[in-house]
Design an enzyme around this catalytic site. Structure first.
Site, short mmCIF file in Angstrom:
data_model
loop_
_atom_site.label_atom_id
_atom_site.label_comp_id
_atom_site.label_asym_id
_atom_site.label_seq_id
_atom_site.Cartn_x
_atom_site.Cartn_y
_atom_site.Cartn_z
N THR A 1 74.02 -37.73 -30.50
CA THR A 1 72.88 -37.30 -29.69
C THR A 1 71.69 -38.20 -29.99
OG1 THR A 1 72.03 -35.81 -31.38
CG2 THR A 1 73.67 -34.89 -29.86
N ASP B 1 66.04 -27.47 -34.71
CA ASP B 1 64.79 -27.83 -35.42
C ASP B 1 64.86 -27.32 -36.86
OD1 ASP B 1 63.47 -29.09 -33.24
OD2 ASP B 1 63.11 -27.11 -32.37
N GLU C 1 70.42 -37.53 -33.44
CA GLU C 1 71.22 -38.16 -34.50
C GLU C 1 70.83 -39.63 -34.66
OE1 GLU C 1 75.58 -38.02 -34.30
OE2 GLU C 1 75.62 -39.80 -35.55
C1 SAM Z 1 65.72 -31.48 -32.99
S1 SAM Z 1 66.00 -31.17 -31.31
C2 SAM Z 1 67.72 -31.66 -31.09
C3 SAM Z 1 68.06 -31.89 -29.63
C4 SAM Z 1 69.49 -32.32 -29.36
N1 SAM Z 1 70.44 -31.27 -29.70
C5 SAM Z 1 69.83 -33.60 -30.08
O1 SAM Z 1 70.64 -33.54 -31.04
O2 SAM Z 1 69.31 -34.66 -29.70
C6 SAM Z 1 66.13 -29.39 -31.24
C7 SAM Z 1 66.13 -28.83 -29.83
O3 SAM Z 1 66.24 -27.41 -29.86
C8 SAM Z 1 65.42 -26.89 -28.82
N2 SAM Z 1 65.07 -25.50 -29.11
C9 SAM Z 1 64.09 -25.06 -29.92
N3 SAM Z 1 64.06 -23.72 -29.91
C10 SAM Z 1 65.04 -23.30 -29.08
C11 SAM Z 1 65.48 -22.02 -28.65
N4 SAM Z 1 64.90 -20.88 -29.07
N5 SAM Z 1 66.52 -21.96 -27.80
C12 SAM Z 1 67.13 -23.09 -27.37
N6 SAM Z 1 66.73 -24.34 -27.74
C13 SAM Z 1 65.71 -24.44 -28.58
C14 SAM Z 1 64.21 -27.82 -28.81
O4 SAM Z 1 63.48 -27.78 -27.61
C15 SAM Z 1 64.85 -29.17 -29.08
O5 SAM Z 1 65.20 -29.84 -27.89
#
Ligand code: SAM
Length: 195
Positions: free
Chosen positions: A173, A99, A176
């Site tokens: 992903t 994020d 992306e």
């Molecule tokens: C923008 S999304 C990207 C998801 C995936 N990697 C993709 O490229 O489609 C960021 C992901 O990070 C996860 N996330 C946020 N904080 C996190 C944390 N502290 N530990 C692990 N994952 C986390 C969110 O729930 C979300 O699914």
């Protein structure tokens, strides 16, 4: 997966003694990339971390469809698990489109920052690879600056194509696809854990 009363977590036991190498994906979203890697690398034990319950449900569906047995999921924020994992245990770590938290006052929530880079450096073996992607140029610069500044990592890019183009063994992903549909070009950053 559960945390042991006395860390570190025993990775060999976690995978039933069947996997010699271990990879980690943090924030796997819907799990498409995680399960693709698991099905293309059946000799590797993969741990996926994702606190968003819909993402975990999606990943379970992909795991079932692909019929892979080499994935374990941690459905919580990463920090507690990262601190319970053994040092030097991972040969590859993926943090794909974390994020971006674009507002300045939210930058402290970004995953890629000094404390978590220290955590990753502890977990990765010498020569291990860290893969990070982002479609946010400001976060991309902060990620690069943080990793170039960290004594434990070396950037693997030698030419612009190395960060502009996704390697063949790195499937796109869901995030992306959304970024590209919105006209944003991601950065694909690969780093080696220094020995
Ligand atoms: C923008 S999304 C990207 C998801 C995936 N990697 C993709 O490229 O489609 C960021 C992901 O990070 C996860 N996330 C946020 N904080 C996190 C944390 N502290 N530990 C692990 N994952 C986390 C969110 O729930 C979300 O699914």
């Amino acid at each position: 997966m559960q945390l042991p009363a006395t860390p570190p977590l025993d990775l060999t036991a976690l995978f039933g003694g069947t996997r010699q190498r271990h990879w980690l994906e943090i924030g796997f979203g819907g799990g498409e990339h995680l399960v693709w890697q698991a099905s293309h690398h059946p000799d590797v034990g993969l741990i996926g971390i994702e606190p968003f319950v819909n993402g975990v449900v999606s990943a379970l569906g992909h795991i079932k469809t692909a019929g892979v047995a080499n994935v374990r999921l941690w459905p919580e924020p990463a920090a507690a698990l990262l601190d319970a994992l053994p040092a030097g245990a991972f040969a590859r770590v993926f943090v794909l489109f974390p994020d971006p938290w674009p507002k300045l006052r939210h930058h402290k929530r970004r995953f890629i920052q000094a404390a978590n880079l220290d955590r990753l450096a502890r977990l990765m073996a010498a020569g291990a690879e860290l893969r990070v992607a982002t479609d946010d140029p400001d976060y991309g610069h902060a990620i690069l600056a943080g990793l170039l500044d960290h004594p434990g990592f070396a950037w693997l890019a030698r030419r612009p194509a190395d960060w502009r183009e996704r390697p063949a063994d790195w499937p796109p992903t869901r995030y992306e696809a959304k970024a590209r549909a919105a006209g944003r070009n991601p950065m694909f950053l690969r780093f080696e854990r220094r020995g």
